[in-house]
Design an enzyme around this catalytic site. Sequence first.
Site, short mmCIF file in Angstrom:
data_model
loop_
_atom_site.label_atom_id
_atom_site.label_comp_id
_atom_site.label_asym_id
_atom_site.label_seq_id
_atom_site.Cartn_x
_atom_site.Cartn_y
_atom_site.Cartn_z
N ASP A 164 0.79 -1.25 0.00
CA ASP A 164 0.00 0.00 0.00
C ASP A 164 0.81 1.29 0.00
OD1 ASP A 164 -1.37 -2.18 0.97
OD2 ASP A 164 -2.28 -1.14 2.66
N GLU A 174 -10.60 -2.19 3.84
CA GLU A 174 -9.25 -1.67 4.10
C GLU A 174 -9.07 -0.34 3.36
OE1 GLU A 174 -6.62 -5.55 4.95
OE2 GLU A 174 -6.86 -5.20 2.81
C1 FRU Z 1 -3.95 -3.58 2.80
C2 FRU Z 1 -3.50 -3.86 4.21
C3 FRU Z 1 -3.94 -2.78 5.17
C4 FRU Z 1 -2.92 -2.86 6.27
C5 FRU Z 1 -1.67 -3.20 5.51
C6 FRU Z 1 -0.70 -4.07 6.23
O1 FRU Z 1 -3.09 -4.08 1.83
O2 FRU Z 1 -3.95 -5.13 4.61
O3 FRU Z 1 -5.25 -2.91 5.64
O4 FRU Z 1 -2.78 -1.66 6.98
O5 FRU Z 1 -2.08 -3.84 4.32
O6 FRU Z 1 0.43 -4.30 5.46
#
Ligand code: FRU
Length: 442
Positions: A17, A190
Amino acid sequence: MMRPRYHFAAAANWLSDPNGLVHDAGEWHMAYQYNPQGEDWGHMAWGHAVSRDLVQWEELPPALVEEDGTMIFSGSSVFDHKNSAGFGINAMVAIYTGARSEPPHQFQCLAASTDNGRTWAKYAGNPVLDRRMADFRDPNVFWHAVSQQWIMVVVLSAENRAVIYGSLDLKTWEELSEIPTLAAPGHLWECPLLIELPVEGSADRRWLFKVDVLSGAPGSGALYVTGIFDGRAFKADGPWHVADMGSDFYAAIAWHEPRDAQGRPCWIGWMGNHAYQAKLPRQGWRGAMSLPRRMALRRDGDCLRLVQAVEPAVEALFGSAAPQTLTLVEKPLVPASRMVPDAVAKSWTIEIGAPCGRHLMISRDGGSVRVQRKDPFTPDLDMVREAPLPAGADLTIWLDHGSIELLGDFGRMALTMQHRLDDAEWTVRADRPLAVQLSKLA
Ligand code: FRU
């Protein structure tokens, strides 16, 4: 595998992300989910890169790393002009999720930098927001000028819920409201985003709420709904739409500021998918970002739809387009290229192949475009994705090592896929004579 030529990927290790997108002193900052210890997901930190043009990125040391068993999950950064949080005038403040595993616990934390994001200090008073929950993450924060406060949108992931909080100092947060769920498809929310966008061809503006759905949603999982936000609550126009119909555009967030002359912010997503990312072969690094895209809304009958335009500075990387006619004859293709097939041609298939046997088949008919990804070495990647594309609509195919992004219908259609055509020699052919404009990286 060869590294992307015009997409950002970290020099080594796992990347996912985008996080902490903020602009300061002519620099675009992009943090990202990053494992400093290897190519698999774990030990999550905020990797960090900066750019002056959203195209050429310089990777800096990670901004925030795991400490005492608390990983650094996704979040955002703001530029605190007025020193509302007390970290200093013009401090850059990161609002991230602290994540612990034993027992599972996620809470919102602050860190600040007073040297243009070069060094960061976690706030001693962390966490600033804690619901004592296992799944409470991904705060997206921006300054809301009308109500003169910081707004955070954050998700209770396992309950498919998004909550809005307000704050005057980034440290004390008041729960203001909840975003209506409106029968959203899929499960596990998310990376929410709440942002005001210009409506094309008018002086109007409208809000967009985007959330990523980990499983069971159409397209990449990035769902959005438009509506109004009054500083307390978001009222949705409904229904949900899909931001990208490919399988690899996830967790996108925006630089809330600055906007371009048309008032459009820029956003960027992770070209990955948790369903199979961990199964991709090791190559020293794993994961890349999409191209940066400017966001606006377009009126379509009673609806407003998201339109995305590749950042003009990316367009400028490409030389002038050479007109070609593709036919059944295989022609060599420069792996980093941009292809614009004739919009008048009604139905065709373009096949892009590598000597190793991997293929991408892009097919268009009167009402849609589909991408078939075939990979004999990584069967998890074998799939077909399809998006509506009306007859006569434009289509641009952005091809790079590791990814293909289709944008069409003047930005309304987006379809992003990873691929692993990892030879230096690719070929392209069409199933019938087809005029295309082909440009290479200049
Ligand atoms: C989305 C996610 C988020 C989290 C992060 C952890 O890809 O699952 O919800 O904060 O990745 O790496």
